[in-house]
Design a protein around this motif. Structure first.
Motif, PDB file in Angstrom:
ATOM      1  N   VAL A  10      -3.360  -5.953   2.429  1.00 38.18           N
ATOM      2  CA  VAL A  10      -2.368  -5.620   1.405  1.00 38.18           C
ATOM      3  C   VAL A  10      -1.716  -4.277   1.727  1.00 38.18           C
ATOM      4  CG1 VAL A  10      -2.019  -5.127  -1.044  1.00 38.18           C
ATOM      5  CG2 VAL A  10      -3.482  -7.036  -0.342  1.00 38.18           C
ATOM      6  N   ALA A  11      -2.495  -3.325   2.193  1.00 40.00           N
ATOM      7  CA  ALA A  11      -1.912  -2.028   2.577  1.00 40.00           C
ATOM      8  C   ALA A  11      -0.854  -2.232   3.657  1.00 40.00           C
ATOM      9  CB  ALA A  11      -3.001  -1.077   3.051  1.00 40.00           C
ATOM     10  N   ALA A  12      -1.162  -3.084   4.635  1.00 42.08           N
ATOM     11  CA  ALA A  12      -0.194  -3.323   5.715  1.00 42.08           C
ATOM     12  C   ALA A  12       0.999  -4.131   5.224  1.00 42.08           C
ATOM     13  CB  ALA A  12      -0.888  -4.056   6.870  1.00 42.08           C
ATOM     14  N   GLN A  13       0.754  -5.120   4.363  1.00 42.14           N
ATOM     15  CA  GLN A  13       1.862  -5.952   3.874  1.00 42.14           C
ATOM     16  C   GLN A  13       2.848  -5.129   3.049  1.00 42.14           C
ATOM     17  OE1 GLN A  13      -0.591  -8.866   1.905  1.00 42.14           O
ATOM     18  NE2 GLN A  13      -0.155 -10.460   3.423  1.00 42.14           N
ATOM     19  N   LEU A  14       2.308  -4.193   2.263  1.00 37.33           N
ATOM     20  CA  LEU A  14       3.177  -3.417   1.370  1.00 37.33           C
ATOM     21  C   LEU A  14       3.609  -2.096   1.997  1.00 37.33           C
ATOM     22  CD1 LEU A  14       1.476  -3.953  -2.119  1.00 37.33           C
ATOM     23  CD2 LEU A  14       3.261  -5.298  -0.984  1.00 37.33           C
ATOM     24  N   GLY A  15       2.970  -1.714   3.103  1.00 33.30           N
ATOM     25  CA  GLY A  15       3.287  -0.424   3.699  1.00 33.30           C
ATOM     26  C   GLY A  15       2.766   0.731   2.860  1.00 33.30           C
ATOM     27  N   VAL A  16       1.565   0.563   2.314  1.00 38.54           N
ATOM     28  CA  VAL A  16       0.930   1.579   1.465  1.00 38.54           C
ATOM     29  C   VAL A  16      -0.238   2.180   2.253  1.00 38.54           C
ATOM     30  CG1 VAL A  16      -0.413   1.861  -0.664  1.00 38.54           C
ATOM     31  CG2 VAL A  16       1.582   0.354  -0.648  1.00 38.54           C
ATOM     32  N   PRO A  17      -0.479   3.496   2.161  1.00 39.67           N
ATOM     33  CA  PRO A  17      -1.628   4.068   2.883  1.00 39.67           C
ATOM     34  C   PRO A  17      -2.948   3.428   2.442  1.00 39.67           C
ATOM     35  CG  PRO A  17      -0.222   5.813   2.018  1.00 39.67           C
ATOM     36  CD  PRO A  17       0.281   4.524   1.436  1.00 39.67           C
ATOM     37  N   LEU A  18      -3.838   3.307   3.401  1.00 42.64           N
ATOM     38  CA  LEU A  18      -5.097   2.597   3.164  1.00 42.64           C
ATOM     39  C   LEU A  18      -5.928   3.252   2.060  1.00 42.64           C
ATOM     40  CD1 LEU A  18      -6.379   0.120   4.416  1.00 42.64           C
ATOM     41  CD2 LEU A  18      -7.596   1.625   6.005  1.00 42.64           C
ATOM     42  N   ASP A  19      -5.911   4.576   2.022  1.00 39.38           N
ATOM     43  CA  ASP A  19      -6.758   5.268   1.045  1.00 39.38           C
ATOM     44  C   ASP A  19      -6.265   5.059  -0.384  1.00 39.38           C
ATOM     45  OD1 ASP A  19      -4.541   7.133   1.980  1.00 39.38           O
ATOM     46  OD2 ASP A  19      -5.269   8.192   0.204  1.00 39.38           O
ATOM     47  N   GLN A  20      -5.071   4.500  -0.539  1.00 40.89           N
ATOM     48  CA  GLN A  20      -4.548   4.290  -1.891  1.00 40.89           C
ATOM     49  C   GLN A  20      -4.794   2.869  -2.391  1.00 40.89           C
ATOM     50  OE1 GLN A  20      -0.449   5.603  -1.974  1.00 40.89           O
ATOM     51  NE2 GLN A  20      -0.988   7.620  -1.178  1.00 40.89           N
TER      52      GLN A  20
END
Ligand code: MOS
Length: 745
Positions: free
Chosen positions: A223-233
């Motif tokens: 999901v982090a990669a799909q949305l382009g959100v940092p992993l720690d978030q």
């Protein structure tokens, strides 16, 4: 000293499950929670020419309707396809929907409707007006025969599309006997009781997902990669999962869509797939044809194996379940060739379904071996013994452990194989034709690529908490890990509490490829071993401890009491040491790094399957009367849970051989039986007496405790044994599964 590992300890989460206290992804109560419903494309191929959401948006309680026109930010570059064992993002497919108006497969998600209740969201979804321009589609092998191509690589690029050794043509030329046939397997769908679901909540930039997943870290990474959100978030919580069988092994688009919907409406969102959507949105076992040629000398020795597979895949990914791996390594044979051929079709990328590929490949291989045994006039077990692979024929490496010959022998003894009259149609009971069949079982030990971690904490009262991120999806892994922790610490299992299913806890790989319990056991073992070592070292260093100055190698721990081996009067409890030193608790994180793959050994799990069927001559109905399975899966952590897993696999063999098929309506481009009423699976009334035994093999290579896994081996070969029994009963050889009443009458 092992006092807990192997014992049939009852499920530590059992009471929470039967009382309903265990919460699943779509049962998380959150203030302000709202409900999302997915709309899937009604056509298999084409474009959306018009989508009118205005009526839905005006419906009571509706907060938003998301389509490709207003979805919100999705990463430009979607993560590559990578099976979740790889430790990276594990998307079910590389395509993320709702970014334009193009339809590539039936059920492709085209809209998300959010409302304050589920019923209002469902009603509003029915008000979304979509017009399509449909283009010709390919949804079956028969429709795609002109579109076939040779796959360069499959399985997220991890496996070659073609494997050869020796000279298969020459080998076939040397054969005294040839068996060639084309085997067909219907598409299958996983159908766990809990449909896939995600609850998503944003707190500022921090996203929390409660997701039904086989790998919380896989969901987080994907999901982090799909949305382009940092992993720690991104935090993923998945304590309990209601079955999955591979449908929750890869991460599909609905968790990210739930997150996008939650961000859009500024409220926590619950999104649960309905039963029909489970047939369109989370992958499946693909329709396939396998061509198999076996050549053998008159003494039974194989001279050549040619094994080809043809199957549809999506427009985005070269996916094929690994149906051909079994024939490369199960039997000694110098000349070998396997080729995966694919068809670009209007389908979601097919995916994992329990023993994905292995079970279909072994249906073909083990049916062909039975045919060969008849051609040669040899006993089927004898034929397999003649071709026993003493080393891995593919790599030439020794097996890290095997036990297959013992499985044949023990299975034959338990089943009563000796003295079997091999002639077809020889045994009758009134109107019933009785037959028996056998097959080998084979499942690779899947490599794990990433370190497996766990945290172990011991309190001064003698109780321990062990934490790791993996989820419990019904296998009993939580219980098994409790046992591993108890033995490692030298305390009773009742003193251990296992906390899992949260990416805030130490990382683990997804539970796929029968590797979950094995992998997690290594991390938990590392953590508790480190903690035990820390406590023993503290005692030895403490001048007030009776163990002061003792060699740590001479210390045993039993029931929380550290003592000198052979002199139990010299010692003290963990608690005494900790209280004297003002320690409320001691905590250690352990990490196990898997050995690099190909370290001089080949690893797989083996077994032998036997089945007896009764076929009604007039009605064509097939009853499986009894089944025997003997397996050599390495160390068993919990005898009760392992037995359940193996039995579940074997009973699934009835489904695979006789019942399970998803039927594609090629005109509509939709599944014709996408419901639990129409998709047949075995029920208790179909379940015969199942006899299960294990052969102990010690494996010092695969992981510290020598666990090879029981998740899938029980299914592999079970269907072939049944199909071979049907031949023995009726004299009729079927090359397609499921074998139905229609086929028999
Ligand atoms: Mo399992 S079908 O490898 O998730």
């Amino acid at each position: 000293m092992s006092t807990s590992i192997g014992q049939p300890v009852e499920r530590v989460d059992g009471s929470r499950k039967v009382t309903g206290a265990a919460r699943y992804a779509a049962e998380i109560p959150l203030p302000g929670l709202v409900y999302a419903v997915l709309i899937g494309s009604r056509i298999p191929s084409g474009r959306i020419t018009y989508i009118d959401t205005s009526q839905a948006e005006r419906a009571v309680g509706v907060l938003a309707v998301l389509t490709h026109l207003n979805l919100g930010p999705v990463a430009e570059q979607q993560p590559p396809l990578m099976p979740s064992l790889g430790g990276g993002p594990a998307p079910g497919q590389t395509f993320f929907p709702m970014r334009d108006d193009v339809i590539h497969y039936p059920g492709q998600h085209i809209a998300v409707v959010v409302a304050d209740t589920l019923e209002r969201a469902q009603h509003a979804a029915s008000l979304v007006d979509v017009t399509y321009a449909e283009t010709p589609s390919i949804t079956t092998i028969d429709q795609g025969r002109t579109q076939v191509y040779d796959a360069e690589r499959i399985f997220g690029g991890m496996m070659p599309g073609r494997v050869t050794r020796g000279d298969v043509e020459a080998g076939l030329g040397q054969a005294d006997v040839l068996v060639t046939a084309t085997y067909r397997c219907a598409p299958n769908h996983q159908n766990p009781i809990e449909t896939s679901a995600t609850t998503a909540m944003w707190d500022g930039d921090l996203l929390t997902l409660w997701d039904g997943t086989q790998g919380p870290n896989a969901t987080q990474l994907t999901v982090a990669a799909q949305l382009g959100v940092p992993l720690d978030q991104v935090r993923v919580i998945a304590q309990f999962v209601g079955g999955s069988f591979g449908s929750k092994a890869m991460i599909w688009d609905h968790p990210a869509l739930a997150a996008l919907a939650a961000r859009h409406v500024g409220r926590p969102v619950r999104l649960m797939l309905d039963r029909e959507q489970m047939f369109y949105s989370v992958g499946h076992r693909e329709e396939q044809e396998q061509y198999l040629a076996l050549g053998a000398r008159s003494d039974g020795r194989l001279t050549a194996i040619r094994h080809h597979k043809l199957s549809p895949t999506s427009h985005f990914d070269d996916w094929a379940g690994i149906s051909l791996a079994c024939s490369a390594t199960l039997y000694a044979c110098a000349n070998y060739e396997s080729v995966y051929r694919l068809i670009r079709a209007n389908t979601i990328t097919p995916s994992f379904m329990r023993a994905p590929g292995e079970v279909e490949g072994m249906f073909a291989l083990e049916t062909a071996m039975d045919e060969l045994a008849y051609e040669l006039g040899m006993d089927p077990i004898e034929l397999r013994l003649v071709n026993h692979a003493d080393v891995d024929p593919e790599s030439g490496n020794p097996w890290s452990s095997k036990g297959l010959k013992e499985c044949y022998a023990r299975g034959a003894e338990l089943f009563g194989w000796a003295g079997r009259d091999p002639r077809p149609k020889a045994r009758r009971e009134g109107n019933l034709l009785i037959g028996s069949g056998m097959a080998s079982a084979f499942y690779p030990v899947a490599p794990v690529f990433t370190p497996q971690r766990a945290r172990a904490r011991l309190y001064a009262d003698g109780r321990a908490v062990v934490q790791a991120s993996f989820s419990e999806f019904g296998t009993g892994v939580t219980t098994a890990m409790t046992q591993v922790a108890a033995d490692g610490l030298g305390i009773v299992a009742g003193a251990v509490r296992l906390e899992c299913g949260d990416t805030a806890l130490p990382n683990t790989v997804a539970a796929v490829g029968s590797a979950g319990t094995a992998a997690f056991s290594a991390g938990v073992h590392a953590a508790v071993t480190a903690l035990r070592g820390e406590l023993v070292e503290r005692a030895i260093a403490d001048v007030k401890s009776p163990l002061h100055g003792v060699d740590p190698a001479d210390v045993d721990v039993l029931d929380g009491c550290m003592m000198v081996r052979g002199r139990p009067e010299i010692g003290e409890t963990y608690g005494e040491l900790m209280r004297r030193n003002h320690l409320t608790d001691v905590e250690m994180v352990g990490s196990w790094s898997p050995p690099p793959p190909g370290g001089g050994y080949a690893s797989a799990t083996f077994g032998a399957q036997f089945a007896e069927v009764a076929v009604d001559q007039d009605l064509g109905s097939i009853r499986v009367r009894r089944m025997t399975g003997v397996f050599a899966p390495g160390r068993i952590l919990n005898r009760r849970a392992a037995h359940s897993q193996l039995m579940g696999g074997m009973l699934w063999g009835i489904g695979h051989a006789l019942l399970e098929a998803t039927h594609m309506d090629a005109v509509q481009g939709r599944w014709a039986n996408a419901s639990l009423g129409d998709y047949l699976v075995p029920v208790n009334a179909d379940a015969p007496d199942v006899q299960i035994d294990t052969v102990e093999v010690e494996d010092t290579v695969v992981n510290p405790l020598g666990v090879k896994g029981v998740g899938e081996i029980g299914l592999v070969g079970a269907g072939a044994a049944i199909a071979n029994a049907v031949f023995h009963a009726t004299g009729r050889r079927f090359h397609q599964i499921p074998i139905t009443i229609d086929d028999l009458v």
